[in-house]
Motif scaffolding. Structure first.
Motif, PDB file in Angstrom:
ATOM      1  N   THR A 189       0.837  -1.200   0.000  1.00 13.95           N
ATOM      2  CA  THR A 189       0.000   0.000   0.000  1.00 13.95           C
ATOM      3  C   THR A 189       0.867   1.243   0.000  1.00 13.95           C
ATOM      4  O   THR A 189       1.793   1.379   0.814  1.00 13.95           O
ATOM      5  CB  THR A 189      -0.929   0.013   1.219  1.00 13.95           C
TER       6      THR A 189
ATOM      7  N   THR B  47      -2.460   0.551  -4.563  1.00 17.20           N
ATOM      8  CA  THR B  47      -1.850  -0.766  -4.354  1.00 17.20           C
ATOM      9  C   THR B  47      -0.768  -0.990  -5.400  1.00 17.20           C
ATOM     10  O   THR B  47      -0.983  -0.675  -6.587  1.00 17.20           O
ATOM     11  CB  THR B  47      -2.905  -1.872  -4.451  1.00 17.20           C
TER      12      THR B  47
ATOM     13  N   ARG C 292      -5.824  12.769  -0.547  1.00 15.37           N
ATOM     14  CA  ARG C 292      -5.005  11.568  -0.395  1.00 15.37           C
ATOM     15  C   ARG C 292      -5.855  10.336  -0.722  1.00 15.37           C
ATOM     16  O   ARG C 292      -6.950  10.153  -0.207  1.00 15.37           O
ATOM     17  CB  ARG C 292      -4.484  11.463   1.033  1.00 15.37           C
TER      18      ARG C 292
ATOM     19  N   THR D 296      -5.688   2.067  -8.067  1.00 15.55           N
ATOM     20  CA  THR D 296      -6.501   2.669  -7.021  1.00 15.55           C
ATOM     21  C   THR D 296      -7.963   2.544  -7.395  1.00 15.55           C
ATOM     22  O   THR D 296      -8.328   2.439  -8.580  1.00 15.55           O
ATOM     23  CB  THR D 296      -6.134   4.149  -6.819  1.00 15.55           C
TER      24      THR D 296
ATOM     25  N   PRO E  61      -5.543   6.007  -1.280  1.00 22.09           N
ATOM     26  CA  PRO E  61      -4.703   4.808  -1.159  1.00 22.09           C
ATOM     27  C   PRO E  61      -4.561   4.118  -2.496  1.00 22.09           C
ATOM     28  O   PRO E  61      -5.463   4.122  -3.342  1.00 22.09           O
ATOM     29  CB  PRO E  61      -5.478   3.941  -0.165  1.00 22.09           C
TER      30      PRO E  61
ATOM     31  N   TYR F 158       0.355   5.819  -1.059  1.00 22.76           N
ATOM     32  CA  TYR F 158      -0.698   6.837  -1.077  1.00 22.76           C
ATOM     33  C   TYR F 158      -0.435   7.876  -2.177  1.00 22.76           C
ATOM     34  O   TYR F 158       0.706   8.281  -2.420  1.00 22.76           O
ATOM     35  CB  TYR F 158      -0.765   7.514   0.293  1.00 22.76           C
TER      36      TYR F 158
END
Length: 407
Positions: free
Chosen positions: A276, A289, A285, A304, A287, A278
């Motif tokens: 993970t 991957t 913001r 995302t 998250p 950001y």
């Protein structure tokens, strides 16, 4: 046989009658009596005989019952009658001013005696006038006029003149129609030529428009390029390191957005087993991957769930001299834009294909897009020369699209 004379007054009728004279001679009066004029049915005198006693003729004996001799016979003056015309013929026309004679009708047999009259004896000529025909004779045709010019056929002359006029009018109209047809053909040819010229002009205008659009698209406009690219570029935070990532291609089938960055930007998280990172821009913001990485080419694929507009990848390889824009977050400063040109396109065997450009970059620009004048991504900024100025390096976008199916 009745003699045609009435009986004497007061005397009974005897069965005798006076003997008629022989044809061609005058009858002799009976003795002691006067001669009686011969009369027909109408009492008219008979032609061809003269009045007076017949001389030298013997007396006719009188029957005892009569009172005396008959008076002497008086012959009426002769009167001529027209001869009967042959059957089916009509008399000639009368002279001007005279009445038209009527042809006698053919005899139809002996007329029956009427009351108070008696048939004429044999040898006596009837004094009855001829009967008019049952129908009037047909009118005789008048003699044609022999005046000069009366036989001139003026209707035929008028018809001939009319035919000539009509022929002249028809010929003139035919001539006018031929001229009209020629003019129409000429107008059609002119219209066709004009239409062809217009088509050529339109084709030329379309070609010129395309050229202008291409020229306008190829015109380098850093402001327009930055405006189109900034919404798709983010600062990526992976642990204690920061860098740049950008959305690319179409949205994922299951929703979300694919992003590209450098391997060395997320290496600490990936090596620690984390996945993970950001995405940051100003106070936002998201998250993301780490899907996979390519250490050899220094590439990483992120994803995302948030949806962003992806930048398009350039279909062709860059050329030296092309103008470019580099967008990133050097030293953590988001939405930073620099410009430059492609210095060279290098293909070293140990490092792989590399784009060299002179746009200023700094730590934090790693993973940011290198964009051409057509607002297409041509490479991913990777490194810079530490001991030199104006030497930046980028991985071609084609390398990332071949390695990750995201473009």
């Amino acid at each position: 046989m009745n003699s045609g004379y009435p009986p004497a007054s007061g005397a009974p009728a005897s069965g005798s009658a006076p003997v008629p004279a022989a044809p061609g001679s005058a009858p002799a009066p009976a003795s002691g009596s006067a001669s009686v004029p011969a009369s027909g049915a109408a009492g008219a005198p008979i032609s061809g005989s003269a009045a007076g006693p017949a001389s030298g003729s013997a007396s006719v004996p009188v029957s005892p019952g009569r009172p005396g001799p008959l008076p002497p016979r008086i012959e009426p003056p002769a009167r001529a009658y027209p001869q009967a015309a042959p059957a089916g013929a009509y008399p000639p026309p009368a002279a001007p001013g005279q009445p038209q004679p009527v042809a006698p009708s053919p005899p139809t047999g002996p007329a029956s005696p009427q009351f108070g009259t008696a048939a004429a004896p044999a040898g006596w000529q009837s004094s009855s006038p001829p009967q008019p025909p049952a129908f009037p004779p047909p009118a005789q045709p008048s003699a044609p006029s022999s005046a000069p010019g009366s036989r001139r056929s003026w209707p035929g002359l008028v018809a001939f003149v009319l035919v000539l006029l009509l022929a002249g009018v028809a010929g003139f109209q035919t001539f006018q129609l031929d001229r009209l047809g020629d003019r129409l053909a000429e107008l059609d040819s002119r219209a066709a030529a004009g239409q062809e010229n217009d088509t050529l002009r339109l084709d030329g205008l379309e070609t010129r428009t395309e050229e202008l659009e291409e020229a306008a698209g190829s015109a380098f406009n850093p402001e327009a390029i930055a405006g189109a690219a900034l919404p798709s570029v983010f600062r990526v935070r992976a642990g204690d390191f920061t860098g740049t990532a950008f959305a690319v291609g179409k949205p994922r089938s299951g929703g979300g957005t694919n992003l590209l960055t450098n391997h060395h930007v997320v290496e600490s998280v990936w090596a620690a087993g984390g996945r993970t990172v950001y995405l940051e821009r100003s106070d936002q913001r998201y998250p993301a991957t780490i899907v996979e990485v390519d250490e050899a080419n220094d590439l990483a694929h992120l994803s995302t769930d948030a949806e962003f507009k992806g930048l398009a990848a350039a279909p062709e390889q860059v050329k030296s001299g092309q103008q470019i824009v580099v967008v990133g977050a050097p030293l953590g400063l988001t939405d930073t834009v620099t410009t430059g040109v492609v210095s060279a396109f290098r293909t070293e065997q140990d490092a792989g294909p590399t784009i060299q450009f002179d746009a200023p970059i700094n730590p934090g620009n790693s993973g940011g897009p290198v964009i051409n004048s057509a607002k297409q991504v041509v490479g991913i900024a990777t490194a810079k020369a530490i001991d030199a100025e104006g030497i930046g390096l980028a991985v071609p976008i084609k390398t990332a699209c071949d390695r990750f199916t995201v473009c």
